[in-house]
Structure formats: structure tokens, C-alpha cells
Motif scaffolding. Structure first.
Motif, mmCIF file in Angstrom:
data_model
loop_
_atom_site.group_PDB
_atom_site.id
_atom_site.type_symbol
_atom_site.label_atom_id
_atom_site.label_comp_id
_atom_site.label_asym_id
_atom_site.label_seq_id
_atom_site.Cartn_x
_atom_site.Cartn_y
_atom_site.Cartn_z
ATOM 1 N N ALA A 27 24.772 60.290 30.756
ATOM 2 C CA ALA A 27 24.229 59.249 31.432
ATOM 3 C C ALA A 27 23.412 59.301 32.799
ATOM 4 N N VAL A 28 23.600 60.629 33.292
ATOM 5 C CA VAL A 28 22.869 61.023 34.452
ATOM 6 C C VAL A 28 22.166 62.335 34.398
ATOM 7 N N SER A 29 21.279 62.583 34.998
ATOM 8 C CA SER A 29 20.736 63.931 35.024
ATOM 9 C C SER A 29 21.278 64.582 36.347
ATOM 10 N N GLY A 30 22.070 65.371 36.075
ATOM 11 C CA GLY A 30 22.980 66.122 36.880
ATOM 12 C C GLY A 30 22.449 67.313 37.652
ATOM 13 N N PHE A 31 22.844 67.872 38.427
ATOM 14 C CA PHE A 31 22.710 69.300 39.161
ATOM 15 C C PHE A 31 24.017 69.961 39.313
ATOM 16 N N TYR A 32 23.513 71.198 39.596
ATOM 17 C CA TYR A 32 24.734 72.388 39.967
ATOM 18 C C TYR A 32 24.376 72.554 41.270
ATOM 19 N N PRO A 33 25.608 72.461 42.125
ATOM 20 C CA PRO A 33 25.377 72.470 43.702
ATOM 21 C C PRO A 33 24.906 73.947 43.898
ATOM 22 N N VAL A 34 25.623 74.949 43.335
ATOM 23 C CA VAL A 34 25.110 76.329 43.521
ATOM 24 C C VAL A 34 23.545 76.617 43.300
ATOM 25 N N GLU A 35 23.065 75.774 42.630
ATOM 26 C CA GLU A 35 21.661 76.243 42.294
ATOM 27 C C GLU A 35 20.646 75.356 43.124
ATOM 28 N N LYS A 36 21.248 74.329 43.851
ATOM 29 C CA LYS A 36 20.183 73.326 44.782
ATOM 30 C C LYS A 36 20.648 73.717 46.013
ATOM 31 N N ASN A 37 19.691 74.073 46.579
ATOM 32 C CA ASN A 37 19.706 74.078 48.273
ATOM 33 C C ASN A 37 19.674 72.791 48.924
#
Length: 197
Positions: free
Chosen positions: A155-165
Motif C-alpha cells: 500500500a505504501v512506498s516504504g524505506f529502510y531506516p538503515v539506508e536513509k540518513n
């Protein structure tokens, strides 16, 4: 642990949704019924023990109760399930937000989406019943025709916190923006549905 009354409510609902259907058609029916509960976030329900019953009776709910019900029903049908949590930001979604909502997105904190995995024919698949069919008109990734065997679109475009600053939002205004965002989001989704008819 479910109360006897809550378990009876869910079993009665499941029986109604899958009566006289094959196993494949039963899982499609359960998915479709849950998907078509109109999406709305109801903050005052979040701590209630009977959120799922309220969702069904009021015919509105968000990803959490939708997928808890889906997993419970699939488990009753002998289908193994696991919850899937996807970190996401409302700001990053491709929806055609109205201007007022776009203004409220600025200070929204990161959020978490709940869907699930189901083991179908010995393979694990992502199953997401979040967005009701009418929301396709506003570019929501609605899973309109699930075949009962394949992955669905998250349902959403997610992200991985370890890959995002990305620093968490700690502004004292964030809760105010969240409350107003939820109110305006629910209102907008109702307008989208009215225009769909």
C-alpha cells in the motif's frame, strides 16, 4: 487472547464471507471483503480491545485492524501468516493530495504500515488489503483483482531506516499536524469515494 464474544463475532463473519466457496475463492472473498472496508484512521479506536468489531460495524478502518482480521481469518482457514511492518512517510507517497493536505505533510513524523505475509501453496506472498477500490481514482495502489495466489502491491512506498540518513521529526508541532492530517485525509478520501460513484 480473544474473548468468547469476539471470537464468535469473527467466526460468524468468516462463515458468512466464505459460505459454499472453494478454498481459493474463500481466500479471495476474505481479502476482497476486508479490502473494501473504506480506509479511515480513527485514533480514538487505537487502544480499544474490540477495534476489529468496531471496524466491521462502522465499515471503516486502517491497515492495522484490516490486516489483523485478515491474518486471523487466514489462520482459521489453515493458511500460515506473519505480520509485515513497513516504515514509510506520507510525504513520499505518489497520491494526488489536495493542497491543504500537502501543507500538513511538512511536519509529519515517519510512520509504520502493517500488512502481512501468507504462505500460499508452500510459498510466502505479501498480501495487502489496505486501500478500498474507490481510491484508485486518486492514484492509490489498490489491489483490485487479487487471484488468491500471488503477491499484491504494498500500500505504501516504504524505506529502510538503515539506508536513509533521516532524522526523526521532534517538533512540538508534530502531534498537532498529525491530528489535522488524519482529519483532512479522512475527509479527502470520502470526497474521492463520492466522485467515484
Amino acid at each position: 487472547m480473544l474473548s468468547g464474544q469476539e471470537e464468535e463475532f469473527r467466526k460468524s463473519l468468516l462463515k458468512k464471507w466464505i459460505r459454499d466457496l472453494s478454498p481459493l475463492d474463500s481466500r479471495i472473498s476474505v481479502f476482497t471483503h476486508i479490502r473494501d472496508i473504506p480506509y479511515a484512521i480513527i485514533p480514538e479506536w487505537k487502544s480499544a480491545d474490540d477495534t476489529i468489531r468496531m471496524m466491521v460495524m462502522e465499515n471503516k478502518g486502517w491497515c492495522g485492524p484490516k490486516h489483523r482480521l485478515l491474518m486471523w481469518m487466514f489462520d482459521q482457514m489453515g493458511i500460515k501468516t506473519e505480520p509485515v511492518l513497513i516504515p514509510f512517510r506520507w510525504q513520499d507517497q505518489p497520491f494526488r493530495y489536495p493542497e491543504l493536505i500537502r501543507q500538513l505533510l511538512v511536519l509529519l513524523p515517519d510512520s509504520t504500515h502493517l500488512c502481512c505475509k501468507a504462505c500460499l501453496d508452500n510459498q510466502w506472498h505479501i498480501i495487502d488489503a489496505t486501500w478500498d477500490s474507490a481510491l484508485i481514482n486518486a492514484d492509490f495502489p489498490v489491489n483490485c483483482r487479487w487471484d488468491g495466489m500471488s503477491d499484491t502491491i504494498p500500500a505504501v512506498s516504504g524505506f529502510y531506516p538503515v539506508e536513509k540518513n533521516r532524522l526523526p521529526i521532534t517538533s512540538p508541532k508534530a502531534p498537532f499536524y498529525q491530528i489535522n492530517f488524519i482529519k483532512e485525509l479522512n475527509r479527502w478520501l470520502e470526497e474521492v469515494r463520492l466522485n467515484h460513484k
